[in-house]
Design a protein around this motif. Sequence first.
Motif, PDB file in Angstrom:
ATOM      1  N   TYR A   1      -7.728   5.119  -4.507  1.00 43.95           N
ATOM      2  CA  TYR A   1      -8.233   5.257  -3.140  1.00 43.95           C
ATOM      3  C   TYR A   1      -9.291   4.193  -2.846  1.00 43.95           C
ATOM      4  CZ  TYR A   1     -10.839   7.130   0.826  1.00 43.95           C
ATOM      5  OH  TYR A   1     -11.485   7.260   2.027  1.00 43.95           O
TER       6      TYR A   1
ATOM      7  N   SER B   1       1.115   3.306  -3.423  1.00 46.39           N
ATOM      8  CA  SER B   1      -0.102   3.769  -4.103  1.00 46.39           C
ATOM      9  C   SER B   1       0.173   4.975  -4.999  1.00 46.39           C
ATOM     10  CB  SER B   1      -1.193   4.096  -3.085  1.00 46.39           C
ATOM     11  OG  SER B   1      -0.789   5.163  -2.246  1.00 46.39           O
TER      12      SER B   1
ATOM     13  N   TYR C   1       0.810  -1.225   0.000  1.00 44.00           N
ATOM     14  CA  TYR C   1       0.000   0.000   0.000  1.00 44.00           C
ATOM     15  C   TYR C   1       0.844   1.276   0.000  1.00 44.00           C
ATOM     16  CZ  TYR C   1      -4.214  -2.731   0.540  1.00 44.00           C
ATOM     17  OH  TYR C   1      -5.246  -3.599   0.316  1.00 44.00           O
TER      18      TYR C   1
ATOM     19  N   HIS D   1      -6.922   9.152  -8.793  1.00 46.58           N
ATOM     20  CA  HIS D   1      -6.857   9.209  -7.329  1.00 46.58           C
ATOM     21  C   HIS D   1      -8.046   8.493  -6.714  1.00 46.58           C
ATOM     22  CE1 HIS D   1      -7.246  10.807  -3.250  1.00 46.58           C
ATOM     23  NE2 HIS D   1      -5.929  11.007  -3.303  1.00 46.58           N
ATOM     24  N   GLU D   2      -9.221   8.769  -7.217  1.00 43.25           N
ATOM     25  CA  GLU D   2     -10.437   8.152  -6.670  1.00 43.25           C
ATOM     26  C   GLU D   2     -10.406   6.638  -6.838  1.00 43.25           C
ATOM     27  OE1 GLU D   2     -14.055   6.316  -6.241  1.00 43.25           O
ATOM     28  OE2 GLU D   2     -13.348   6.626  -8.284  1.00 43.25           O
TER      29      GLU D   2
END
Length: 196
Positions: free
Chosen positions: A136, A115, A112, A132-133
Amino acid sequence: MYQLQRPEIGELRESFTEGTVGSITMPHKRNPEISEHLVTLSRVIRSQAGLALDGMVVEHERDGRAWKTEWLVIPETGMSFAACVGFGARMLDGLRVDADRMLANIGQHRGYLLSEPVMRALAGRLGKHTAHEAVYAAAMNGIDAGQDFRAALRADARLDVISDAELDELLEVRASLGSCAALVDRVCRACSGACQ
């Protein structure tokens, strides 16, 4: 360096002199004495800034009440800084780096921590905000499901625009170091071999 010596992190260690008491309450400990001294002396030096600034406040033609503060500030700061240089050289001379522990600490995060490189790779294909969304959402779902980051990314069809080979590269820890090694080498060369 102080925090990286904590037992639960354990990535760095100061040199140890046999017979040195590490902790008065826990005999097994090796406290980061040199780092503690550096932090303490840094606080002493920083605290002198206020007095030095007060010395700049004068009435008429730089009166003695102001500049006499320099008699205290300059020697005290100089001595503390000299001690810092000595402690810093001693610490760096005996510093031990545990690269395996660093990798293990990174590994605990199950991918993680990487990312951002994935998001950057997606930004050119999906747009920054969508990338990003998507990353996420995949990360949050993966964490909740107890998955590693790779599995979490593969569970989201929006992220199929990244091939397995590219994902392998993006999730390679050493690849995320970028220019760090070159910058360290440049600093060492500038210090005329002091880092060797």
